[in-house]
Enzyme design. Structure first.
Site, mmCIF file in Angstrom:
data_model
loop_
_atom_site.group_PDB
_atom_site.id
_atom_site.type_symbol
_atom_site.label_atom_id
_atom_site.label_comp_id
_atom_site.label_asym_id
_atom_site.label_seq_id
_atom_site.Cartn_x
_atom_site.Cartn_y
_atom_site.Cartn_z
ATOM 1 N N HIS A 297 0.797 -1.206 0.026
ATOM 2 C CA HIS A 297 0.023 0.070 -0.076
ATOM 3 C C HIS A 297 0.758 1.181 -0.021
ATOM 4 O O HIS A 297 0.524 2.129 -0.578
ATOM 5 C CB HIS A 297 -0.733 0.120 1.357
ATOM 6 N N ASP B 167 9.351 -6.775 -5.019
ATOM 7 C CA ASP B 167 8.372 -7.560 -3.979
ATOM 8 C C ASP B 167 8.583 -9.275 -4.231
ATOM 9 O O ASP B 167 8.645 -9.540 -5.206
ATOM 10 C CB ASP B 167 7.356 -7.000 -4.291
ATOM 11 N N ALA C 36 11.570 3.683 6.162
ATOM 12 C CA ALA C 36 10.412 4.026 6.877
ATOM 13 C C ALA C 36 9.613 2.922 7.275
ATOM 14 O O ALA C 36 8.513 2.756 7.380
ATOM 15 C CB ALA C 36 9.664 5.039 6.305
ATOM 16 N N SER C 37 10.128 1.511 7.143
ATOM 17 C CA SER C 37 9.457 0.302 7.435
ATOM 18 C C SER C 37 9.840 -0.003 8.721
ATOM 19 O O SER C 37 8.778 0.224 9.602
ATOM 20 C CB SER C 37 9.964 -0.627 6.332
ATOM 21 N N ASP D 11 13.720 6.558 9.784
ATOM 22 C CA ASP D 11 12.512 6.849 10.556
ATOM 23 C C ASP D 11 12.314 5.779 11.974
ATOM 24 O O ASP D 11 11.655 5.827 12.543
ATOM 25 C CB ASP D 11 11.286 6.959 9.754
ATOM 26 N N GLU E 202 13.777 1.350 20.208
ATOM 27 C CA GLU E 202 13.225 2.679 20.230
ATOM 28 C C GLU E 202 12.839 2.849 21.557
ATOM 29 O O GLU E 202 12.363 2.030 22.292
ATOM 30 C CB GLU E 202 12.294 2.763 19.216
ATOM 31 N N HIS F 84 10.405 7.668 14.358
ATOM 32 C CA HIS F 84 9.169 6.794 13.929
ATOM 33 C C HIS F 84 7.797 7.512 13.624
ATOM 34 O O HIS F 84 6.992 7.351 14.171
ATOM 35 C CB HIS F 84 8.965 5.725 14.992
ATOM 36 N N ILE F 85 8.044 8.518 13.004
ATOM 37 C CA ILE F 85 6.769 9.596 12.775
ATOM 38 C C ILE F 85 6.242 9.427 11.301
ATOM 39 O O ILE F 85 5.580 10.407 10.896
ATOM 40 C CB ILE F 85 7.272 11.036 13.063
ATOM 41 N N GLY F 86 6.555 8.335 10.534
ATOM 42 C CA GLY F 86 6.152 8.363 9.098
ATOM 43 C C GLY F 86 4.881 8.675 8.915
ATOM 44 O O GLY F 86 4.348 9.221 7.854
ATOM 45 N N GLY F 87 3.761 7.963 9.906
ATOM 46 C CA GLY F 87 2.478 8.185 9.766
ATOM 47 C C GLY F 87 1.785 8.957 10.678
ATOM 48 O O GLY F 87 0.650 8.734 10.999
#
Length: 402
Positions: A153, A173, A230-231, A256, A261, A285-288
């Site tokens: 996604h 993938d 960012a995964s 990220d 953490e 860790h702010i990607g979302g």
């Protein structure tokens, strides 16, 4: 349907509470995660549990969580949840696979431009009073190649945005994916890594992805390229990445997520070998983490939980068979969750027949371990059918929905 109670942890967006309450659910909402024993005590009497990434639900938790019907993970990842253990107890788990994709994708594109122009370094220098108007090493991203590793996604959204920037997009993938726009699949990870000026990782945390970018894979990347992760923090060998940056094999990185953490926000306590390296962007860790994403996540998971307890819909569950049976007018719906062994459907249908009820619609879906059955009956059964189902040795859960 009995009155339901939900416990929402970790400051889940208030829109989730509002939506569930509008569906008749009593909601308790906390702004923090809880350790297992404290959570079990607080969960007493609750049927639905909402968590984010910091709450870990172990196998032992599910063995003790009496009365729990479903878990909503208000995030994308579910590696913090013992999914198989939940399924064995007949507890469905839902997540939010779509809601923060745009937020992450936009941040990745911003970081690609920042790395291309060394903007992180220039900003820090200006804050220190240093004026460095230079063009050496600064590039446009138009015409450059971006390799997306993990074309789900988020990865596919990044591909769409990158093409709008004029980039050439390739992806790798392990599953066959439909390319978006002019994105081109590659047959191997190394092929994708070797061609790209920028590599962006978008894979889940699994045994297969742990350390998937180690020293050999980073060495296979094009000299002067940049890496964006960012995964998940377990995907990249941080020490190997640090060495590649110091040696000049890679021109930059944006990270990220990290192998370890901090559990909470603080003014200190975070340490990484990547700190203080030039052209390296580090974010917590702010990607979302946007207002829009949190609203969308709160709505998406709350809707999934509501459809589950009202209709028995599991179409977005990550640990149950996928079932979505449209309501039959005038029918009375019964749900049965059982171990997938021979004879269960025969016994359930016998129970319905003994109650002189007729089946108007029925769907059974199974995994290797679990059977999930929805039945629409022509008459109310006053709990008799569900009580009889619960006496079957392989029934995990049975309830009348409406």
């Amino acid at each position: 349907m009995r009155a339901l109670k939900a416990l929402l942890l970790e400051n889940i967006h208030p829109i989730a509470q509002k939506y569930l309450e509008n569906q008749g659910v009593h909601v308790e909402r906390l702004d923090k995660a809880l350790e297992e024993e404290a959570l079990l005590q607080r969960l007493e009497g609750a049927h639905l549990l909402g968590i984010r990434s910091k709450t870990h639900l172990s196998e032992s938790f599910f063995e003790k969580a009496e009365g729990l019907l479903a878990v909503g993970a208000f995030c994308i990842g579910t590696n913090q949840v013992a999914l198989e253990a939940a399924a064995r107890r007949g507890i469905a788990v839902f997540n939010a696979p779509f809601s923060n994709t745009r937020s992450v994708a936009e941040m990745v594109m911003a970081e690609i431009v920042m790395l291309a122009r060394h903007l992180g370094e220039r900003v820090i220098q200006m804050h220190r009073g240093q004026w460095r108007k230079v063009s050496t090493g600064a590039h446009e991203v138009r015409g450059k190649t971006l390799a997306i590793i993990g074309y789900g996604h988020i990865g596919s959204q990044v591909g769409v945005l990158a093409e709008a920037f004029g980039m050439r997009v390739i992806f790798y993938d392990i599953a066959t994916k439909l390319p978006m726009g002019n994105n081109q699949p590659k047959s191997s990870l190394l092929d994708a890594l070797s061609e790209a000026h920028y590599v962006s990782l978008h894979v889940p945390e699994t045994p297969l992805t742990k350390g998937m970018l180690g020293k050999a894979q980073i060495k296979a990347m094009r000299k002067g390229s940049s890496l964006i992760n960012a995964s998940r923090g377990s995907v990249v060998d941080i020490q190997a990445l640090t060495e590649a940056l110091k040696e000049g094999h890679l021109a930059g990185a944006a990270v990220d997520v990290f192998p370890e953490e901090p559990a909470a926000n603080s003014s200190d306590g975070f340490s990484s070998p990547l700190q203080n390296l030039p052209n390296v962007i580090l974010t917590p860790h702010i990607g979302g983490s946007t207002d829009e994403a949190q609203v969308n996540i709160g709505t998406e998971v709350a809707v999934a939980l509501s459809k589950y307890f009202q209709l028995g819909c599991t179409a977005t569950s990550v640990n149950f068979p996928q079932v979505d049976l449209a309501p039959t007018p005038g029918a009375h719906r019964v749900l049965n969750i059982h171990r997938n062994v021979p004879g269960v459907l025969r016994d359930v249908n016998r129970i319905v027949s003994e109650q002189h009820a007729n089946v108007l619609a029925q769907v059974l879906a199974t995994t290797a371990e679990l059977g999930y059955l929805l039945m629409d009956l022509d008459k109310p059964v006053n709990g008799n059918v569900c009580d009889a189902m619960k006496t079957l040795p392989d029934t995990l859960s049975a309830r009348a929905l409406y």
